[in-house]
Design an enzyme around this catalytic site. Structure first.
Site, PDB file in Angstrom:
ATOM      1  N   LEU A 381       6.740   6.414   1.410  1.00 43.54           N
ATOM      2  CA  LEU A 381       6.128   8.131   1.261  1.00 43.54           C
ATOM      3  C   LEU A 381       5.051   8.095   0.157  1.00 43.54           C
ATOM      4  CD1 LEU A 381       9.465   9.499   1.585  1.00 43.54           C
ATOM      5  CD2 LEU A 381       7.476  11.130   2.078  1.00 43.54           C
ATOM      6  N   ASP A 382       5.018   6.931  -1.083  1.00 44.58           N
ATOM      7  CA  ASP A 382       4.338   6.579  -1.402  1.00 44.58           C
ATOM      8  C   ASP A 382       3.658   5.740  -1.849  1.00 44.58           C
ATOM      9  OD1 ASP A 382       3.187   5.939  -4.442  1.00 44.58           O
ATOM     10  OD2 ASP A 382       5.503   4.527  -4.993  1.00 44.58           O
TER      11      ASP A 382
END
Length: 648
Positions: A381-382
């Protein structure tokens, strides 16, 4: 220095220009950037020991170069640290010593004597962590009963069972599954040179000095008792069940083998998969074994006189962040470089494979980016948030039009779908929060899970808010509440994937700004004040990896470095403090420390791997973050509006 005159601005422009040119020169012809990703002595040592475990042909020149590297990073304390300038670490030191002895270093050489004495002074090799003791058992240096038992039948347990692989982090799953097979087959290392390290074991063991631990006494007592039971019943497992479990492990690994990017795209999982294939009798020319072996070789960094093995590679992360820096720097050539980088990133979005994350979110469509070149089962997700923010910014500043709209939409859908119940986001999974699992004996590193963290949650908020999803949006509102709960009493936030409170605080201040909160909000004001309060006298900022200690009591000063100075500056500017004297001092520090290449030198490890056990030196960070901060400062000072318009 608070009022930047025309002359200073011209000089600042020149400094930004030099950094921008230098960064563009490092871009690959296909548009991407990739920089070295360095850990500690552990991975290079394990690489050499892996070759000897397998009995591979000698590569004496490569051994020589890795030996040079290991001797160079040996600490003044005689052993090897987990990060540059860090304290002695028993596990890294045992592996480095074993490696050096394996490649021919005389045990009586001064550096080996110092290392051995330091290891023995810390209790000897038996005090090493679980992964090191497994390696020692494979080489016959320790009996297997000294290693926590992880029965291979674990792979067959139902999803609801309290100890289940899906409850662990992605990195734990990919490392453990092949290790389950190795643990039951217990193949002895070939070790053709017959090297032993009995001298690292104390004849009489002393009681370990009690230190702060992540383990809960009650849970630890329960799981230690369970380990004794498992050791007692291990010979009684039915053979058909054991074979079925091994077959299930093999199927798990081969499905996720990931070509030459490797299982999980991380060294420990790759190495374990290779040893598993070997233990199962796969010949060296078997396609699966061959591809597993090649994936490891691609991690090597080989220079003229030294070499080391990386834990993984970071091209998507490096490219996305470099694109942001290019856009911020501005100019036709920087814009062209950014467009080329985004063009390279776009087709790497994973739109087909439902990875392990779908165990908890089966109805969510894939749409994320990985950290490495390819890691289809494990996008994060980062990276996804950083890529999307760059693409969205390109629409506004680079004339990208709707070229990235579909990619952005799928990424947002995936990101919102992986929000955890507490409102936060983790790196790879949703609701990976069964914290009792960190008490099993195997998890002495305390990093078996991937829970939501402030830095990743902040990045997802930044992305959503930049796209127009404000606090009135349910996902953003829940995430903001999570961040407010996570703020430390001193105003900072914990940084899971970067060191540490400076990284976390920068990340969250960017998110709060993107969500529309300024310094009138108490959480923003406290965070900005904290950053100002920890600035070093030279104008920079610094924090080292000891800030992850379990008995953390507040910031301890550390030497300034370019990356953390840039984070602090970007955080303060997001908080609306571009005109603060601390920002001017920080900008002056970056300009003063820029070297003749246009970039910045930095030995500090400012990347988080696993707190307290594994850290990273991102060689790209001092190449793009300082440029980004300088350009952001210039752009805000020239604008009528001091507000940062983007999520990062």
């Amino acid at each position: 220095m608070n009022d930047v005159g025309a002359g200073d601005m011209a000089g600042l422009d020149a400094d930004i220009g030099r950094a921008s040119v230098a960064l563009r020169r490092l871009q690959r012809s296909d548009g991407h950037w990739i920089f070295e990703l360095e850990a500690d002595a552990t991975i290079p040592a394990e690489y050499i020991l892996l070759r000897h475990y397998l009995g591979e042909p000698d590569d004496l020149e490569l051994e020589r170069k890795i030996g040079v590297y290991l001797r160079r990073i040996q600490g003044d304390h005689g052993g090897w640290p987990l990060f540059h300038g860090g304290t002695f670490d028993i596990s890294a030191s045992v592996k480095a010593y074993f490696c050096l002895k394996m490649i021919g270093d005389d045990r009586e050489a001064p550096h080996m004597t110092r290392a051995r004495e330091a290891i023995l002074a810390h209790g000897g090799a038996r005090q090493a962590n679980v992964f090191t003791r497994i390696l020692l058992a494979q080489f016959g240096e320790l009996p297997w009963h000294r290693v926590p038992t992880m029965p291979v039948e674990l792979i067959l347990l139902p999803r609801w069972f309290p100890i289940h692989l899906s409850r662990m982090s992605y990195w734990a799953r990919t490392v453990i599954v092949p290790l389950l097979v190795l643990g039951v087959l217990r193949r002895r290392a070939r070790n053709p040179r017959g090297v032993r390290i009995r001298e690292l074991f104390r004849a009489k063991q002393t009681r370990k000095q009690r230190a702060p631990t992540h383990r809960h006494p009650g849970w630890a007592l329960f799981f230690n008792g369970l380990d004794l039971v498992l050791k007692a019943v291990e010979p009684l497992w039915p053979e058909p069940l054991r074979r079925r479990a091994i077959e299930r492990c093999l199927a798990f690994v081969t499905e996720r083998l990931n070509g030459e990017d490797g299982l999980g795209a991380i060294y420990p999982a790759m190495a374990n998969s290779l040893m598993m294939f070997d233990a199962l009798g796969y010949p060296p020319d078997h396609p699966d074994r061959m591809v597993a072996r090649r994936s490891i070789e691609k991690l090597l960094v080989i220079r003229e006189d030294e070499a080391y093995c990386q834990p993984c590679v970071s091209p998507i992360w490096d490219t996305a962040l470099a694109v942001h820096a290019m856009i911020e720097a501005g100019g036709e050539e920087a814009a062209a470089a950014a467009r080329l980088g985004l063009g390279w990133l776009q087709p790497l979005q994973e739109l087909e494979v439902k990875g392990d994350w779908a165990e908890r979110r089966p109805d969510v469509r894939p749409g994320g980016w990985a950290f490495q070149y390819r890691n289809a089962h494990y996008p994060d997700l980062d990276d996804t948030a950083v890529v999307v923010m760059a693409m969205h910014r390109a629409r506004r500043e680079l004339g990208a039009g709707d070229a990235f709209d579909q990619a952005i939409a799928r990424a947002v859908e995936w990101t919102v779908g992986l929000q955890s119940r507490n409102g936060g986001w983790a790196a790879f999974d949703a609701d990976n929060v069964d914290h009792y699992l960190n008490n099993i004996p195997f998890a002495d590193h305390g990093a078996l899970l991937d829970p939501p963290t402030a830095d990743v949650g902040a990045r997802c908020i930044s992305m959503l808010a930049q796209l127009g999803h404000g606090p009135e949006t349910a996902a953003v509102r829940r995430a903001l509440d999570f961040l407010e709960r996570e703020q430390m009493a001193d105003g900072s936030w914990f940084g899971r994937w970067g060191v540490n409170y400076i990284y976390g605080t920068w990340s969250v201040l960017c998110a709060l700004n993107a969500a529309g909160f300024d310094a009138t909000r108490v959480s923003v004001r406290k965070a900005a004040d904290w950053l100002v309060s920890i600035q070093n006298k030279d104008g920079g900022w610094g924090e080292d990896c000891t800030s992850y200690r379990l008995d953390y009591r507040g910031h301890d000063p550390a030497p300034s470095n370019a990356s953390q100075t840039a984070w602090a500056l970007l955080g303060l500017m997001a908080a609306g403090e571009v005109d603060h004297p601390a920002v001017a001092r920080g900008i002056a520090y970056l300009r003063r420390t820029q070297d003749e290449t246009g970039l910045w030198r930095q030995d500090a490890y400012v990347g988080g791997g696993f707190p307290r056990v594994f850290y990273l030196r991102y060689h790209g960070y001092p190449k793009f973050f300082p440029l980004w901060a300088l350009a952001r400062y210039r752009n805000l000072r020239r604008a009528n509006d001091r507000h940062v318009a983007y999520g990062m």
